[in-house]
Motif scaffolding. Structure first.
Motif, mmCIF file in Angstrom:
data_model
loop_
_atom_site.group_PDB
_atom_site.id
_atom_site.type_symbol
_atom_site.label_atom_id
_atom_site.label_comp_id
_atom_site.label_asym_id
_atom_site.label_seq_id
_atom_site.Cartn_x
_atom_site.Cartn_y
_atom_site.Cartn_z
ATOM 1 N N GLY A 298 -9.318 -4.878 18.853
ATOM 2 C CA GLY A 298 -8.682 -6.142 19.045
ATOM 3 C C GLY A 298 -7.735 -6.380 17.881
ATOM 4 N N SER A 299 -7.586 -5.457 16.911
ATOM 5 C CA SER A 299 -6.607 -5.517 15.843
ATOM 6 C C SER A 299 -4.915 -5.624 16.418
ATOM 7 C CB SER A 299 -6.855 -4.754 14.934
ATOM 8 O OG SER A 299 -5.751 -5.151 13.684
ATOM 9 N N SER A 300 -4.127 -6.651 16.104
ATOM 10 C CA SER A 300 -2.769 -6.748 16.333
ATOM 11 C C SER A 300 -2.014 -7.138 15.117
ATOM 12 C CB SER A 300 -2.353 -7.553 17.532
ATOM 13 O OG SER A 300 -2.897 -8.887 17.109
ATOM 14 N N ASN A 301 -2.545 -6.850 14.161
ATOM 15 C CA ASN A 301 -1.809 -7.311 12.571
ATOM 16 C C ASN A 301 -0.710 -6.470 12.558
ATOM 17 O OD1 ASN A 301 -3.076 -4.857 12.138
ATOM 18 N ND2 ASN A 301 -3.784 -5.712 10.046
ATOM 19 N N ARG A 302 0.116 -7.035 11.609
ATOM 20 C CA ARG A 302 1.166 -5.955 11.088
ATOM 21 C C ARG A 302 1.214 -5.943 9.611
ATOM 22 N NH1 ARG A 302 2.448 -3.313 15.070
ATOM 23 N NH2 ARG A 302 4.307 -2.939 14.174
ATOM 24 N N ARG A 303 1.304 -4.687 9.000
ATOM 25 C CA ARG A 303 1.104 -4.370 7.606
ATOM 26 C C ARG A 303 2.436 -3.380 7.040
ATOM 27 N NH1 ARG A 303 -3.278 -6.678 5.140
ATOM 28 N NH2 ARG A 303 -3.075 -5.329 3.598
ATOM 29 N N SER A 304 3.119 -3.979 6.333
ATOM 30 C CA SER A 304 4.141 -3.054 5.576
ATOM 31 C C SER A 304 3.654 -2.013 4.664
ATOM 32 C CB SER A 304 5.236 -4.076 4.770
ATOM 33 O OG SER A 304 5.883 -4.910 5.565
ATOM 34 N N ILE A 305 3.904 -0.950 4.900
ATOM 35 C CA ILE A 305 3.320 0.195 3.668
ATOM 36 C C ILE A 305 4.644 1.051 3.298
ATOM 37 C CG2 ILE A 305 0.940 0.435 4.676
ATOM 38 C CD1 ILE A 305 1.877 2.798 6.538
ATOM 39 N N VAL A 306 4.367 1.755 2.065
ATOM 40 C CA VAL A 306 5.321 2.709 1.631
ATOM 41 C C VAL A 306 4.773 4.010 1.502
ATOM 42 C CG1 VAL A 306 5.121 1.858 -0.638
ATOM 43 C CG2 VAL A 306 7.261 2.989 0.294
ATOM 44 N N SER A 307 5.736 4.963 1.786
ATOM 45 C CA SER A 307 5.093 6.439 1.460
ATOM 46 C C SER A 307 5.530 6.680 0.116
ATOM 47 C CB SER A 307 5.902 7.464 2.166
ATOM 48 O OG SER A 307 7.210 7.593 1.695
ATOM 49 N N LEU A 308 4.712 7.623 -0.486
ATOM 50 C CA LEU A 308 4.788 8.011 -1.715
ATOM 51 C C LEU A 308 6.361 8.516 -2.020
ATOM 52 C CD1 LEU A 308 3.744 8.864 -4.483
ATOM 53 C CD2 LEU A 308 3.212 11.157 -3.575
ATOM 54 N N GLU A 309 6.744 9.239 -0.926
ATOM 55 C CA GLU A 309 8.354 9.883 -1.255
ATOM 56 C C GLU A 309 9.164 8.937 -1.235
ATOM 57 O OE1 GLU A 309 5.374 12.721 0.264
ATOM 58 O OE2 GLU A 309 6.046 10.889 0.971
ATOM 59 N N ASN A 310 8.996 7.635 -0.389
ATOM 60 C CA ASN A 310 10.069 6.587 -0.496
ATOM 61 C C ASN A 310 9.931 5.676 -1.934
ATOM 62 O OD1 ASN A 310 11.536 6.792 1.858
ATOM 63 N ND2 ASN A 310 9.958 5.954 3.003
ATOM 64 N N LEU A 311 8.717 5.452 -2.182
ATOM 65 C CA LEU A 311 8.439 4.835 -3.515
ATOM 66 C C LEU A 311 9.427 5.557 -4.669
ATOM 67 C CD1 LEU A 311 7.470 2.620 -5.150
ATOM 68 C CD2 LEU A 311 5.288 3.466 -5.236
ATOM 69 N N VAL A 312 8.777 6.787 -4.810
ATOM 70 C CA VAL A 312 9.381 7.663 -5.864
ATOM 71 C C VAL A 312 10.869 7.712 -5.713
ATOM 72 C CG1 VAL A 312 9.675 10.049 -6.519
ATOM 73 C CG2 VAL A 312 7.455 9.165 -6.475
ATOM 74 N N LEU B 133 0.980 -1.341 0.066
ATOM 75 C CA LEU B 133 -0.059 -0.119 0.091
ATOM 76 C C LEU B 133 0.898 1.241 0.030
ATOM 77 C CD1 LEU B 133 -3.160 0.589 1.981
ATOM 78 C CD2 LEU B 133 -1.586 2.392 2.095
ATOM 79 N N VAL B 134 0.517 1.831 -0.981
ATOM 80 C CA VAL B 134 1.278 3.420 -0.918
ATOM 81 C C VAL B 134 0.516 4.420 -0.522
ATOM 82 C CG1 VAL B 134 2.558 5.034 -2.350
ATOM 83 C CG2 VAL B 134 2.245 2.592 -3.275
ATOM 84 N N TYR B 135 1.146 5.079 0.611
ATOM 85 C CA TYR B 135 0.203 6.418 1.157
ATOM 86 C C TYR B 135 0.871 7.531 1.084
ATOM 87 C CZ TYR B 135 3.921 6.495 4.823
ATOM 88 O OH TYR B 135 4.865 6.510 5.533
ATOM 89 N N GLY B 136 -0.302 8.689 1.068
ATOM 90 C CA GLY B 136 0.000 10.070 0.574
ATOM 91 C C GLY B 136 -1.410 10.828 0.728
ATOM 92 N N ILE B 137 -1.286 11.974 0.706
ATOM 93 C CA ILE B 137 -2.425 12.801 1.148
ATOM 94 C C ILE B 137 -3.484 12.596 -0.066
ATOM 95 C CG2 ILE B 137 -1.472 14.856 -0.081
ATOM 96 C CD1 ILE B 137 -4.132 14.988 2.806
ATOM 97 N N ASP B 138 -2.875 12.431 -1.385
ATOM 98 C CA ASP B 138 -4.131 12.168 -2.373
ATOM 99 C C ASP B 138 -3.957 10.732 -3.072
ATOM 100 O OD1 ASP B 138 -4.478 14.852 -2.777
ATOM 101 O OD2 ASP B 138 -2.562 15.122 -3.567
ATOM 102 N N ALA B 139 -3.651 9.884 -2.117
ATOM 103 C CA ALA B 139 -3.567 8.485 -2.605
ATOM 104 C C ALA B 139 -4.900 7.982 -2.961
ATOM 105 C CB ALA B 139 -2.833 7.543 -1.406
#
Length: 315
Positions: free
Chosen positions: A195-209, A168-174
């Protein structure tokens, strides 16, 4: 490599990539269906990759093509055969573009795929580049088929292939899931995430670019597949809390038992949403860091809080 073509240049990632490259030492062109909100210093080519009979102009005199264009984030599916619609846009059009890239002497072709190629969730360990593909949806199937087609098509040619599978790529206009989550947090409604204790990898728009920009030039990127993320995994609950802090809100997290959530999601036909919110999906991006000496920048929690503040300012 000095001349770069970015397909899907109007999109969330494409526009940011064009801005970054144009501020550097590149001659940047953006391939779009219809040019809108142009980035200064970027030349635009209006081409429909699915229907155009001649793609030679789209590939002429470019050193590198970053292929972002495709079909994604379909909230209300109207096509009678969704898989074939994804295949036409994400596989067929990609291979036609790549074939023209070979014929035009393009030196490097960077394909932005999806972590969905690996699957919808992880269990004992994170996905890495050696994990067996297990696409979970039509979109991901079409991306995997494009990857496999590109490997065959570009093998033995002068055009180097680089494949990147972001989570998942995150940013204000994602767009897509992150946009829906942002709107949900902004409502201030109680959320069944206590009750959620999952772990998700995400990447910022800046890091992906930043990583895509590195792959344009780095010699060691040629012929490689990369999985990338911010590096610090986060639960869905922590993501919501960080966004809410930025918005100045205190979300109410209801501790609903997982078994009830799972049953409810199945009854409502929302199993995919349940998986995205409550299950883990982790990525090992150590290959990118070791082989290319890439280091993701910033702090995920701080970045999410900043997005929350920006969202509150815009409302």
């Amino acid at each position: 490599m000095r001349r770069v073509l970015v397909t899907g240049a109007n999109g969330f990632i494409g526009k940011a990539l064009c801005q970054t490259l144009a501020m550097g030492c590149y001659e940047v062109s953006g391939l779009v269906r219809i040019a809108r909100e142009p980035v200064q210093g970027v030349e635009y080519l209006e081409v429909d990759l699915e229907t155009s009979d001649d793609l030679s102009a789209a590939c002429q005199d470019f050193d590198c093509i970053v292929h972002l264009a495709g079909r994604a984030h379909v909230l209300s599916e109207h096509d009678e055969n969704p898989l074939e619609a994804f295949r036409r846009a994400n596989c067929g059009a990609t291979l036609r573009l790549a074939q023209q890239a070979v014929e035009s002497g393009v030196r490097r072709f960077i394909f932005i795929s999806s972590i969905g190629v690996n699957g919808a969730e992880t269990f004992a360990k994170p996905f890495d580049e050696f994990s067996r593909p297990k696409p979970h949806a039509d979109y991901a199937i079409s991306k995997l088929e494009a990857e496999e087609g590109l490997k065959k098509l570009l093998a033995g040619t002068q055009t180097e292939l680089v494949i990147i599978r972001p989570p998942l790529v995150y940013g204000i206009d994602a767009p897509g899931n992150f946009a829906r989550l942002l709107k949900l947090v902004a409502t201030g409604l109680p959320l069944p995430l206590g009750g959620s204790s999952n772990r998700r990898s995400i990447v910022s728009l800046e890091n992906l670019v930043g990583f895509i920009s590195l792959c344009i030039e780095h010699p060691a990127a040629a012929g490689q597949l990369f999985l990338v993320s911010d590096g610090g995994d986060i639960s869905t609950t922590e993501m919501v809390m960080a966004l809410a802090r930025g918005m100045g809100k205190k979300p109410l997290m209801l501790p609903v038992p997982d078994v009830l959530l799972k049953i409810g999601a199945k009854l409502l036909g929302k199993e995919s949403l349940y998986t995205q919110l409550y299950r883990s999906l982790q990525v090992d991006s150590s290959k990118a860091q070791c082989l290319l000496d890439w280091k993701p920048q910033g702090n995920t929690f701080e970045a999410l809080e900043k997005i929350g503040r920006l969202c509150a300012d815009q409302c």
